[in-house]
Design an enzyme around this catalytic site. Structure first.
Site, mmCIF file in Angstrom:
data_model
loop_
_atom_site.group_PDB
_atom_site.id
_atom_site.type_symbol
_atom_site.label_atom_id
_atom_site.label_comp_id
_atom_site.label_asym_id
_atom_site.label_seq_id
_atom_site.Cartn_x
_atom_site.Cartn_y
_atom_site.Cartn_z
ATOM 1 N N ARG A 91 0.830 -1.207 0.000
ATOM 2 C CA ARG A 91 0.000 0.000 0.000
ATOM 3 C C ARG A 91 0.874 1.271 0.000
ATOM 4 N NH1 ARG A 91 -3.765 2.513 4.479
ATOM 5 N NH2 ARG A 91 -5.253 3.617 3.151
ATOM 6 N N HIS A 149 0.690 4.440 -2.543
ATOM 7 C CA HIS A 149 0.496 5.821 -2.079
ATOM 8 C C HIS A 149 1.675 6.714 -2.459
ATOM 9 C CE1 HIS A 149 -3.001 5.239 0.985
ATOM 10 N NE2 HIS A 149 -3.146 4.493 -0.071
ATOM 11 N N ASN A 162 -3.088 8.574 4.631
ATOM 12 C CA ASN A 162 -1.907 7.794 5.028
ATOM 13 C C ASN A 162 -1.861 7.494 6.520
ATOM 14 O OD1 ASN A 162 -0.939 7.625 2.431
ATOM 15 N ND2 ASN A 162 0.227 9.545 2.578
ATOM 16 N N HIS A 181 -5.930 -5.730 -2.641
ATOM 17 C CA HIS A 181 -6.764 -5.918 -1.443
ATOM 18 C C HIS A 181 -6.954 -7.405 -1.110
ATOM 19 C CE1 HIS A 181 -8.542 -1.565 -1.667
ATOM 20 N NE2 HIS A 181 -7.262 -1.599 -1.348
HETATM 21 C C1 HEM Z 1 -8.656 1.670 -6.213
HETATM 22 C C2 HEM Z 1 -8.588 2.539 -5.261
HETATM 23 C C3 HEM Z 1 -8.225 2.197 -3.858
HETATM 24 C C4 HEM Z 1 -8.862 2.613 -2.737
HETATM 25 C C5 HEM Z 1 -10.070 3.521 -2.683
HETATM 26 C C6 HEM Z 1 -8.189 2.032 -1.612
HETATM 27 C C7 HEM Z 1 -8.522 2.250 -0.299
HETATM 28 C C8 HEM Z 1 -8.019 1.532 0.763
HETATM 29 C C9 HEM Z 1 -8.475 1.659 2.117
HETATM 30 C C10 HEM Z 1 -9.538 2.628 2.614
HETATM 31 C C11 HEM Z 1 -7.797 0.766 2.860
HETATM 32 C C12 HEM Z 1 -7.957 0.496 4.350
HETATM 33 C C13 HEM Z 1 -7.197 1.500 5.171
HETATM 34 C C14 HEM Z 1 -7.497 1.345 6.637
HETATM 35 O O1 HEM Z 1 -8.679 1.318 7.004
HETATM 36 O O2 HEM Z 1 -6.551 1.291 7.422
HETATM 37 C C15 HEM Z 1 -6.891 0.081 1.985
HETATM 38 C C16 HEM Z 1 -6.028 -0.903 2.357
HETATM 39 C C17 HEM Z 1 -5.090 -1.453 1.523
HETATM 40 N N1 HEM Z 1 -4.838 -1.082 0.212
HETATM 41 FE FE1 HEM Z 1 -6.032 0.035 -0.946
HETATM 42 N N2 HEM Z 1 -7.157 1.277 -2.066
HETATM 43 C C18 HEM Z 1 -7.139 1.336 -3.424
HETATM 44 C C19 HEM Z 1 -6.212 0.758 -4.258
HETATM 45 C C20 HEM Z 1 -5.098 0.083 -3.824
HETATM 46 C C21 HEM Z 1 -3.973 -0.267 -4.646
HETATM 47 C C22 HEM Z 1 -3.817 0.115 -6.121
HETATM 48 C C23 HEM Z 1 -3.101 -0.943 -3.856
HETATM 49 C C24 HEM Z 1 -1.750 -1.501 -4.176
HETATM 50 C C25 HEM Z 1 -1.323 -1.777 -5.401
HETATM 51 C C26 HEM Z 1 -3.708 -1.036 -2.548
HETATM 52 C C27 HEM Z 1 -3.189 -1.726 -1.482
HETATM 53 C C28 HEM Z 1 -3.804 -1.828 -0.250
HETATM 54 C C29 HEM Z 1 -3.368 -2.756 0.781
HETATM 55 C C30 HEM Z 1 -2.287 -3.807 0.652
HETATM 56 C C31 HEM Z 1 -4.181 -2.489 1.897
HETATM 57 C C32 HEM Z 1 -4.082 -3.156 3.274
HETATM 58 C C33 HEM Z 1 -3.153 -2.306 4.106
HETATM 59 C C34 HEM Z 1 -2.779 -2.891 5.459
HETATM 60 O O3 HEM Z 1 -3.324 -3.908 5.870
HETATM 61 O O4 HEM Z 1 -1.932 -2.283 6.092
HETATM 62 N N3 HEM Z 1 -4.897 -0.379 -2.552
HETATM 63 N N4 HEM Z 1 -7.045 0.589 0.710
#
Ligand code: HEM
Length: 331
Positions: free
Chosen positions: A68, A72, A101, A199
């Protein structure tokens, strides 16, 4: 042919120099290399992999954090320029302290990798390259695909918290908003579906999907988001009750959240996609078809994810190789 008069000659030379400089600047932004460190830092990959592997052995959440973090980094400012790694200073609030972030983590893994790399070849490898390599390793070490990461990114010198909210789509983003954010970075709707497959790893806090449950308690007539499976909504309500005070509460993004696989797409099809932005991929025929393809074939997902990661990681345009990933070099 008559010689150019001195003034015209000087102007021509100046023009040529400017064109050469512009070409160098463009190359900085664009040209990544497959063998840049073969001679100057041949052990860089092994050092980064060792740092990621060691951190993952102690903490299974690290892989999601690194993946993530790379996303970002690449979506804000000049692309993948390590701007997300900079700490805030007395005068500047940096990206990492911007609202999207707030839950980024695992920065220490990049610090460890950088320290190891600097000991091998000081001043050679950018923090942005280390983050791109670490994200790839995080995926591969979680059971996902491995790919060669082109290198040569430069680290940026600017990182502003107030640029994060506009650049990074939020969890309630609609399909059109997601499409716009990805197109704005030169990425396609196919990239959007493939990269959302990230995800498959990790976790979301209640605040990221509160909009899909508990509507009744908030005074809205409709109860849960109707696109959500009722049993899944009930499980989420248990994890995130209306009176929840546990800041760490939330849910895994898919049922196998430490394994990089295609479960995310199969859950989406079953009404068990966690975020509205995940669910939004089903609202358009084109993206729905990609979801179906990746749900049916993990191999197709891995191929598409690799290609899209390479496209995203190709966005770059920094200026220096930082000595410390948390601070710009002294000017
Ligand atoms: C398409 C638009 C995207 C949105 C709106 C989005 C939004 C989010 C949100 C809201 C979370 C949870 C944050 C939290 O509550 O702590 C999350 C987690 C995550 N996102 Fe996305 N995301 C998107 C695309 C991506 C992309 C492109 C990647 C990587 C290539 C990614 C990788 C991750 C990962 C791995 C997590 C888990 C993080 C953790 O467990 O620490 N996301 N994302």
């Amino acid at each position: 042919m008559a010689a150019a008069p001195p003034a015209a000659e000087a102007a021509l030379l100046l023009l040529l120099a400017l064109l050469a400089l512009a070409a160098v600047a463009l190359r900085r932004g664009d040209a990544l290399s497959l063998d840049l460190y073969d001679v100057t830092c041949p052990e860089v990959e092994a050092a980064v992999t060792a740092a990621v592997r060691q951190a993952m052995a102690n903490d299974r959440t690290v892989a999601a954090g690194l993946l993530r973090m790379h996303f970002h980094d690449c979506f804000v400012r000049q692309g993948c320029d390590g701007s997300v790694l900079l700490d805030s200073t007395a005068t500047v609030t940096a990206e990492k302290d911007g609202p999207p972030n707030a839950s980024l983590h695992a920065f220490y893994v990049i610090d460890n990798a950088k320290r190891a790399v600097e000991a091998l070849c000081p001043g050679v490898v950018s923090c942005a390259d280390i983050l791109a390599l670490a994200a790839r390793d995080a995926v591969a070490l979680s059971g996902g695909p491995w790919w060669v990461v082109p290198v040569g990114r430069r680290d940026g010198r600017v990182s502003l918290a107030n640029e994060t909210t506009a650049a990074l789509p939020g969890p309630t983003a609609s399909f059109d908003q997601l499409k716009q954010a990805f197109h704005g970075r030169g990425l396609s709707t196919k990239d959007l579906v493939a990269l959302s497959g990230a995800h498959t790893l990790g976790f979301a806090h209640c605040s990221s999907f509160q909009n899909r449950i508990l509507r009744a308690q908030q005074g809205v007539a409709a109860a849960d988001d109707p696109s959500l499976s009722p049993s899944f909504a009930a499980a989420l309500r248990r994890a995130c009750p209306a009176n929840n005070t546990v800041r760490a509460a939330g849910s895994a993004l898919d049922a196998t959240s430490a394994a990089f696989d295609n479960t995310y797409y199969r859950m989406l099809q079953a009404g068990r996609g966690l975020l509205s932005s995940d669910e939004a991929l089903l609202t358009h025929p084109k993206t729905r078809a990609f979801v179906a393809l990746y749900a049916a074939s993990q191999e197709a997902f891995f191929r598409a994810f690799t290609k899209s990661m390479l496209r995203m990681a190709g966005l770059n345009g920094g200026q220096e190789v930082r000595a410390n990933c948390r601070r710009v070099n002294p000017s």
